[in-house]
Design an enzyme around this catalytic site. Structure first.
Site, PDB file in Angstrom:
ATOM      1  N   ASP A  23       0.833  -1.191   0.000  1.00 28.54           N
ATOM      2  CA  ASP A  23       0.000   0.000   0.000  1.00 28.54           C
ATOM      3  C   ASP A  23       0.872   1.247   0.000  1.00 28.54           C
ATOM      4  OD1 ASP A  23      -2.442   1.335  -0.037  1.00 28.54           O
ATOM      5  OD2 ASP A  23      -2.400   1.605   2.138  1.00 28.54           O
ATOM      6  N   HIS A  83      -3.578  14.133   0.334  1.00 31.08           N
ATOM      7  CA  HIS A  83      -3.868  13.288   1.498  1.00 31.08           C
ATOM      8  C   HIS A  83      -2.723  13.357   2.513  1.00 31.08           C
ATOM      9  CE1 HIS A  83      -5.040   9.876   3.974  1.00 31.08           C
ATOM     10  NE2 HIS A  83      -3.887   9.288   3.715  1.00 31.08           N
ATOM     11  N   GLU A 112     -10.380   4.087   3.242  1.00 29.74           N
ATOM     12  CA  GLU A 112      -9.460   4.869   2.419  1.00 29.74           C
ATOM     13  C   GLU A 112      -9.794   4.596   0.961  1.00 29.74           C
ATOM     14  OE1 GLU A 112      -5.377   4.169   3.662  1.00 29.74           O
ATOM     15  OE2 GLU A 112      -5.564   5.733   5.195  1.00 29.74           O
ATOM     16  N   GLU A 167      -9.002   4.258  -2.658  1.00 30.93           N
ATOM     17  CA  GLU A 167      -7.778   4.025  -3.421  1.00 30.93           C
ATOM     18  C   GLU A 167      -8.100   3.308  -4.725  1.00 30.93           C
ATOM     19  OE1 GLU A 167      -4.446   2.385  -1.314  1.00 30.93           O
ATOM     20  OE2 GLU A 167      -5.079   3.218   0.626  1.00 30.93           O
ATOM     21  N   ASP A 171      -8.950   0.547   1.466  1.00 31.00           N
ATOM     22  CA  ASP A 171      -7.955   0.134   2.463  1.00 31.00           C
ATOM     23  C   ASP A 171      -8.482   0.501   3.848  1.00 31.00           C
ATOM     24  OD1 ASP A 171      -5.528  -0.635   3.641  1.00 31.00           O
ATOM     25  OD2 ASP A 171      -4.757   1.405   3.517  1.00 31.00           O
ATOM     26  N   ARG A 186      -7.735   3.718  12.865  1.00 33.28           N
ATOM     27  CA  ARG A 186      -6.869   4.865  13.183  1.00 33.28           C
ATOM     28  C   ARG A 186      -6.299   4.807  14.596  1.00 33.28           C
ATOM     29  NH1 ARG A 186      -5.811   6.248   8.184  1.00 33.28           N
ATOM     30  NH2 ARG A 186      -7.652   6.851   7.004  1.00 33.28           N
ATOM     31  N   GLN A 203      -3.630   2.166  14.813  1.00 37.14           N
ATOM     32  CA  GLN A 203      -2.481   2.676  14.064  1.00 37.14           C
ATOM     33  C   GLN A 203      -1.674   3.694  14.880  1.00 37.14           C
ATOM     34  OE1 GLN A 203      -3.668   4.318  10.299  1.00 37.14           O
ATOM     35  NE2 GLN A 203      -1.593   4.717   9.599  1.00 37.14           N
ATOM     36  N   LYS A 259      -4.065  -2.117   9.590  1.00 37.68           N
ATOM     37  CA  LYS A 259      -4.355  -2.205   8.160  1.00 37.68           C
ATOM     38  C   LYS A 259      -4.492  -3.648   7.693  1.00 37.68           C
ATOM     39  CE  LYS A 259      -3.340   2.220   7.052  1.00 37.68           C
ATOM     40  NZ  LYS A 259      -4.123   3.075   6.159  1.00 37.68           N
ATOM     41  N   THR A 280      -8.956  -5.569   3.297  1.00 36.96           N
ATOM     42  CA  THR A 280      -8.813  -4.647   2.166  1.00 36.96           C
ATOM     43  C   THR A 280      -9.797  -5.131   1.109  1.00 36.96           C
ATOM     44  OG1 THR A 280      -6.443  -4.414   2.643  1.00 36.96           O
ATOM     45  CG2 THR A 280      -7.202  -3.681   0.470  1.00 36.96           C
ATOM     46  N   GLU A 330      -9.993  12.689   7.201  1.00 29.49           N
ATOM     47  CA  GLU A 330      -9.881  14.018   6.596  1.00 29.49           C
ATOM     48  C   GLU A 330     -11.236  14.718   6.522  1.00 29.49           C
ATOM     49  OE1 GLU A 330      -7.748  11.754   3.417  1.00 29.49           O
ATOM     50  OE2 GLU A 330      -7.040  13.760   2.924  1.00 29.49           O
TER      51      GLU A 330
HETATM   52 CA    CA Z   1      -3.841   3.263   2.470  1.00 32.29          CA
END
Ligand code: CA
Length: 424
Positions: free
Chosen positions: A134, A141, A207, A209, A241, A245, A248, A261, A265, A372
Site C-alpha cells: 500500500d 492526502h 481509504e 484508493e 484500504d 486509526r 495505528q 491495516k 482490504t 480528513e
Molecule cells: Ca492506504
C-alpha cells in the site's frame, strides 16, 4: 480490424450509455452461478457476463497456451501469458461481441450458453493475490494528515517528495466487494490513557484508493525501466484500504502500520485493463523537485478517472455521497510506484496488488477518508436524516465507484462495497 477502444464500436448486446461496461471496456472477473458452481473467468458487457471458459472450450477463444486459462478460479494463469496475449484476447472478445460480427451474434444456441445476466452471477475475488503493498502517493492526502498531526510547517515528511512511500500489507485479507468487514480489535492507547488496553477499534475508517493488478514478473535483484513497469500492469480495481486509526496511532512507531491495516482490504470484482484506460491518460501533477533519474517518467501516466464515495448508515434508506474526486491528482504514478518497488531488488509477481494510497483532491469535498472529512473528529460529517459520523459505526455500508467518461459511453469499474459488522 477496428481497435477495441474505438468509441464507434457497438455490441449486439444493448448497453445503456450510463453503463460501466460498454464494448470499449471488457473488464475481466471471476464468477460462478447456482447451476454451474465452478469458478471461471468472464467479461462484463452491459448487464450480461460473457463466459470465457465456455468460449475457450468451444475453440472460439484461443490464447496460445497449452492448457485452458479461463476455467480457473483466478485471472493469474491468463495474466501470466503477458501483454501481447492480453491485447490479442481483448481484440478477439471485442470482435465476438460486435454488432457487425456474426459468429456469436447469429448463433442463438451458443449465445444462450455463453451469456448470462450479471445479476445471476456470483462474483469472486478476481486474482490470487501474491503480495499486497500500500502506497501513500496523494500529496493532498499526505498533507492533510501531516497538518492534522504535525502542523502546517511540517506537514510533509522530508522524504515524501523523493520516494513513493509505502508499507507491505497483507495479501491474506484482500476480499471482494460485498464481503462484510468485521470491526478489528487491537491495542488502544488514547493520549489521555496511562496504559494501553485491548478492545474493539473506535476509530474505524475507509481509504479511497485504486489498486494496480500486476500481471508480470520481475526477477529478484533486477530493476525495472518505465516501459517494463508499464508493460507489467495488467489492470486496475477500486480498492478500500480499511484502517483502524486508533490502533495505528499506538502501533505505528517506529515500523509503520501493522494490525491497523491487516484486517481487511476490499477490491471491486471487475479488473479494468490498462489498455481500456488508454484513451483517458493524462499528465500527472508537476513533480518538484525532479525525482531521481530511476523514477523519472517520459509518458503521461495518470488517468482522468472520476471517483465517488457514498455512505449508508443502518438508519438511512439511501446512500449519501460523501466525497467526489479524481485519480488524476495522484502525485506518484502507478508506474513510478512499481519501478520504485523493484528498485531495491524486490521480486514482483503475477497477482501482486499495489494500493495507490488514499486519493484526496485539492478541495474539501474531495477528501478520500473520514479522518480528513471529519478533520480528525473536529468537524463531524452530517448525513441526510440527521445521522452524524466522525468514524464508521457498525452497520454502516460504504460504496466506492469509479469511471472514465468517454463521448457517449463510460469505461467504469462498477463498485466496491463493504458493510461493517460488530467486533463481537
Ligand atoms: Ca492506504
Amino acid at each position: 480490424m477496428p481497435h477495441p477502444n474505438d468509441p464507434k464500436l457497438k455490441s449486439f448486446i444493448a448497453v445503456d450509455p450510463a453503463s460501466d461496461f460498454p464494448i470499449q471496456n471488457l473488464p475481466y472477473g471471476v464468477f460462478s452461478t447456482a447451476q454451474s458452481p465452478a469458478l471461471r473467468v468472464g467479461v462484463a458487457i452491459g448487464d450480461q457476463v460473457l463466459d470465457l471458459a465456455l468460449l475457450e472450450s468451444e475453440g472460439l477463444l484461443r490464447t496460445g497456451a497449452e492448457r485452458c486459462v479461463f476455467a480457473k478460479p483466478s485471472l493469474n494463469a491468463f495474466m501470466a501469458l503477458g501483454p501481447k496475449v492480453w491485447s490479442q484476447t481483448r481484440a478477439r472478445i471485442s470482435e465476438l461481441l460486435r454488432d457487425d460480427h456474426p459468429e456469436l451474434r447469429d448463433n442463438a444456441a451458443l449465445r444462450k450458453r455463453a451469456l448470462l445476466p450479471r445479476r445471476d452471477a456470483k462474483l469472486h475475488l478476481p486474482i490470487a493475490v501474491s503480495g499486497y503493498t500500500d502506497f501513500y502517493s496523494s500529496k493532498e492526502h499526505a498533507t492533510n494528515v501531516g497538518v492534522m498531526f504535525r502542523g502546517k510547517d511540517n506537514a510533509l515528511q522530508p522524504n515524501w517528495l523523493h520516494i513513493p512511500i509505502a508499507y507491505n500489507g497483507r495479501a491474506s485479507t484482500v476480499v471482494v466487494s460485498g464481503t462484510e468487514v468485521r470491526r478489528p480489535r487491537g491495542q488502544l492507547k488514547p493520549p489521555t490513557a496511562d496504559a494501553p488496553s485491548f478492545g474493539p477499534c473506535k476509530r474505524l475508517d475507509f481509504e479511497l484508493e485504486m489498486g494496480v493488478v500486476v500481471g508480470g514478473v520481475s526477477p529478484m535483484g533486477e530493476m525495472l525501466t518505465e516501459a517494463q513497469a508499464e508493460a507489467m500492469i495488467f489492470g486496475f480495481v477500486l480498492l478500500n484500504d480499511w484502517s483502524a486509526r486508533d490502533i495505528q496511532q499506538w502501533e505505528y512507531v517506529p515500523l509503520g502500520p501493522f494490525q491497523a491495516k491487516a484486517f481487511a482490504t476490499s477490491i471491486s470484482p471487475w479488473v479494468v485493463t490498462r489498455e481500456a484506460l488508454e484513451p483517458f491518460r493524462v499528465q500527472g501533477p508537476a513533480q518538484n523537485p525532479q525525482p531521481l533519474p530511476y523514477l523519472q517518467q517520459k509518458g503521461a501516466n495518470n488517468y482522468d478517472l472520476h471517483l465517488d464515495v457514498s455512505l449508508r448508515t443502518s438508519a438511512m434508506k439511501a446512500a449519501a455521497n460523501i466525497s467526489r474526486t479524481n485519480f488524476k491528482y495522484m502525485y506518484w504514478s502507478s508506474v513510478q510506484q512499481l519501478v520504485h518497488h523493484a528498485s531495491g531488488g524486490c521480486a514482483m509477481n503475477v497477482g501482486d496488488l499495489l494500493g495507490s494510497g488514499t486519493i484526496s483532491g485539492p478541495e474539501k469535498d474531495q477528501r478520500g477518508s473520514l479522518l480528513e472529512i471529519s478533520w480528525n473528529s473536529s468537524e463531524p460529517l452530517e448525513l441526510p436524516g440527521g445521522d452524524k459520523r466522525t468514524f464508521l459505526e457498525d452497520g454502516d455500508s460504504l460504496v466506492m465507484r469509479g469511471w472514465c467518461q468517454g463521448d457517449g459511453y463510460r469505461v467504469g469499474f462498477g463498485e466496491v462495497e463493504g458493510t461493517i459488522r460488530a467486533a463481537g
